[in-house]
Design a protein around this motif. Structure first.
Motif, PDB file in Angstrom:
ATOM      1  N   UNK A  82      17.822   9.503  -5.412  1.00 53.96           N
ATOM      2  CA  UNK A  82      17.522   8.670  -4.259  1.00 53.96           C
ATOM      3  C   UNK A  82      16.138   8.083  -4.395  1.00 53.96           C
ATOM      4  N   UNK A  83      16.019   6.799  -4.162  1.00 54.60           N
ATOM      5  CA  UNK A  83      14.736   6.134  -4.285  1.00 54.60           C
ATOM      6  C   UNK A  83      14.049   5.969  -2.944  1.00 54.60           C
ATOM      7  N   UNK A  84      12.870   5.390  -3.012  1.00 53.22           N
ATOM      8  CA  UNK A  84      12.105   5.037  -1.830  1.00 53.22           C
ATOM      9  C   UNK A  84      11.713   3.574  -2.001  1.00 53.22           C
ATOM     10  N   UNK A  85      11.733   2.820  -0.939  1.00 58.91           N
ATOM     11  CA  UNK A  85      11.431   1.396  -1.065  1.00 58.91           C
ATOM     12  C   UNK A  85       9.929   1.163  -1.066  1.00 58.91           C
ATOM     13  N   UNK A  86       9.541   0.070  -1.641  1.00 52.90           N
ATOM     14  CA  UNK A  86       8.133  -0.332  -1.618  1.00 52.90           C
ATOM     15  C   UNK A  86       7.680  -0.499  -0.171  1.00 52.90           C
ATOM     16  N   UNK A  87       8.556  -1.016   0.681  1.00 51.47           N
ATOM     17  CA  UNK A  87       8.209  -1.163   2.107  1.00 51.47           C
ATOM     18  C   UNK A  87       7.885   0.193   2.734  1.00 51.47           C
ATOM     19  N   UNK A  88       8.673   1.211   2.405  1.00 51.55           N
ATOM     20  CA  UNK A  88       8.403   2.562   2.914  1.00 51.55           C
ATOM     21  C   UNK A  88       7.056   3.065   2.408  1.00 51.55           C
ATOM     22  N   UNK A  89       6.773   2.848   1.131  1.00 46.84           N
ATOM     23  CA  UNK A  89       5.498   3.291   0.558  1.00 46.84           C
ATOM     24  C   UNK A  89       4.322   2.572   1.200  1.00 46.84           C
ATOM     25  N   UNK A  90       4.496   1.290   1.496  1.00 50.73           N
ATOM     26  CA  UNK A  90       3.426   0.545   2.166  1.00 50.73           C
ATOM     27  C   UNK A  90       3.156   1.115   3.554  1.00 50.73           C
ATOM     28  N   UNK A  91       4.213   1.487   4.225  1.00 52.80           N
ATOM     29  CA  UNK A  91       4.059   2.080   5.557  1.00 52.80           C
ATOM     30  C   UNK A  91       3.365   3.441   5.459  1.00 52.80           C
ATOM     31  N   UNK A  92       3.757   4.255   4.484  1.00 49.09           N
ATOM     32  CA  UNK A  92       3.129   5.558   4.278  1.00 49.09           C
ATOM     33  C   UNK A  92       1.645   5.397   3.980  1.00 49.09           C
ATOM     34  N   UNK A  93       1.297   4.365   3.200  1.00 49.96           N
ATOM     35  CA  UNK A  93      -0.103   4.165   2.805  1.00 49.96           C
ATOM     36  C   UNK A  93      -0.946   3.603   3.942  1.00 49.96           C
ATOM     37  N   UNK A  94      -0.311   3.223   5.041  1.00 45.58           N
ATOM     38  CA  UNK A  94      -1.053   2.662   6.166  1.00 45.58           C
ATOM     39  C   UNK A  94      -1.511   1.242   5.921  1.00 45.58           C
ATOM     40  N   UNK A  95      -0.828   0.543   5.045  1.00 41.06           N
ATOM     41  CA  UNK A  95      -1.226  -0.823   4.703  1.00 41.06           C
ATOM     42  C   UNK A  95      -0.943  -1.792   5.832  1.00 41.06           C
ATOM     43  N   UNK A  96      -1.944  -2.582   6.169  1.00 43.02           N
ATOM     44  CA  UNK A  96      -1.809  -3.577   7.234  1.00 43.02           C
ATOM     45  C   UNK A  96      -1.835  -5.006   6.690  1.00 43.02           C
ATOM     46  N   UNK A  97      -1.978  -5.159   5.379  1.00 44.57           N
ATOM     47  CA  UNK A  97      -2.034  -6.482   4.769  1.00 44.57           C
ATOM     48  C   UNK A  97      -0.720  -7.230   4.991  1.00 44.57           C
ATOM     49  N   UNK A  98      -0.833  -8.542   5.041  1.00 44.98           N
ATOM     50  CA  UNK A  98       0.358  -9.385   5.109  1.00 44.98           C
ATOM     51  C   UNK A  98       0.887  -9.552   3.681  1.00 44.98           C
ATOM     52  N   UNK A  99       2.175  -9.420   3.544  1.00 46.60           N
ATOM     53  CA  UNK A  99       2.763  -9.539   2.221  1.00 46.60           C
ATOM     54  C   UNK A  99       4.188 -10.055   2.337  1.00 46.60           C
ATOM     55  N   UNK A 100       4.671 -10.588   1.230  1.00 44.97           N
ATOM     56  CA  UNK A 100       6.099 -10.861   1.085  1.00 44.97           C
ATOM     57  C   UNK A 100       6.538 -10.046  -0.124  1.00 44.97           C
ATOM     58  N   UNK A 101       7.791  -9.654  -0.138  1.00 42.92           N
ATOM     59  CA  UNK A 101       8.284  -8.732  -1.153  1.00 42.92           C
ATOM     60  C   UNK A 101       9.563  -9.259  -1.778  1.00 42.92           C
ATOM     61  N   UNK A 130       1.633   9.878  -6.316  1.00 40.53           N
ATOM     62  CA  UNK A 130       0.460   9.013  -6.251  1.00 40.53           C
ATOM     63  C   UNK A 130       0.841   7.582  -5.860  1.00 40.53           C
ATOM     64  N   UNK A 131       2.102   7.330  -5.580  1.00 35.27           N
ATOM     65  CA  UNK A 131       2.595   5.982  -5.288  1.00 35.27           C
ATOM     66  C   UNK A 131       1.896   5.311  -4.099  1.00 35.27           C
ATOM     67  N   UNK A 132       1.839   5.914  -2.905  1.00 35.23           N
ATOM     68  CA  UNK A 132       1.188   5.225  -1.778  1.00 35.23           C
ATOM     69  C   UNK A 132      -0.299   4.955  -2.033  1.00 35.23           C
ATOM     70  N   UNK A 133      -0.978   5.915  -2.646  1.00 35.65           N
ATOM     71  CA  UNK A 133      -2.403   5.722  -2.934  1.00 35.65           C
ATOM     72  C   UNK A 133      -2.619   4.595  -3.936  1.00 35.65           C
ATOM     73  N   UNK A 134      -1.766   4.526  -4.960  1.00 28.76           N
ATOM     74  CA  UNK A 134      -1.901   3.453  -5.938  1.00 28.76           C
ATOM     75  C   UNK A 134      -1.631   2.086  -5.316  1.00 28.76           C
ATOM     76  N   UNK A 135      -0.626   2.009  -4.444  1.00 21.50           N
ATOM     77  CA  UNK A 135      -0.354   0.746  -3.749  1.00 21.50           C
ATOM     78  C   UNK A 135      -1.545   0.327  -2.891  1.00 21.50           C
TER      79      UNK A 135
END
Length: 161
Positions: free
Chosen positions: A26-45, A116-121
């Protein structure tokens, strides 16, 4: 705005054993990782590949480059497996695109508690503030330009040549 381009790999928690198969866990989406990292930047994916980087080939690199070239954004974050991240960075760097392109990923599966995925993002996204046009690898609080990066397999990190 940052254009995030996803290619699969460890950052998304997928394990692969064959180039013709989808991830086997089972994977995790980049969107989920961005949310975990607390990212507030605007992005398109855009998810353009779903591959372990061992199986990324020249055709895939051309697809990645075409996606970057056609993007209307000047800041590109490419999520990529670490095994061939340097090769893709070198390919993109040789194209001399007038964009800031950062490759990032994870050494530990994105689905693991100690990933280390959320921290790296988060680090890669923050790195855009300090970088000019070019191609970079941003992993584990280190940013390296494409022409001066290697993966140290024994220490599981990227470092200067």
């Amino acid at each position: 705005m940052i254009h995030i381009i996803s290619t699969g790999g460890t950052i998304e928690g997928l394990e692969y054993d064959d180039p013709n198969k989808k991830g086997v866990s089972n994977g995790i989406s980049i969107q989920d990782l961005l949310q975990i990292s607390g990212n507030e930047e605007k992005y398109c994916l855009d998810k353009i590949l779903d591959k372990d980087s061992r199986f990324i080939n020249q055709e895939d690199r051309i697809t990645i480059a075409n996606t970057i070239t056609s993007s209307t954004h000047s800041k590109i974050l490419l999520t990529h497996g670490t095994i061939t991240m340097v090769e893709t960075a070198k390919y993109l760097g040789s194209l001399e695109l007038d964009k800031t392109i950062i490759l990032t990923g994870a050494f530990i599966l994105g689905t693991q508690p100690n990933t280390d995925a959320p921290d790296n993002l988060k680090f890669a996204i923050a790195s855009f503030e300090n970088l000019n046009s070019g191609v970079y690898i941003a992993m584990n609080n280190t940013v390296l330009p494409w022409y001066n990066a290697k993966k140290n397999v024994s220490k599981n990190r990227f470092e200067p040549l």
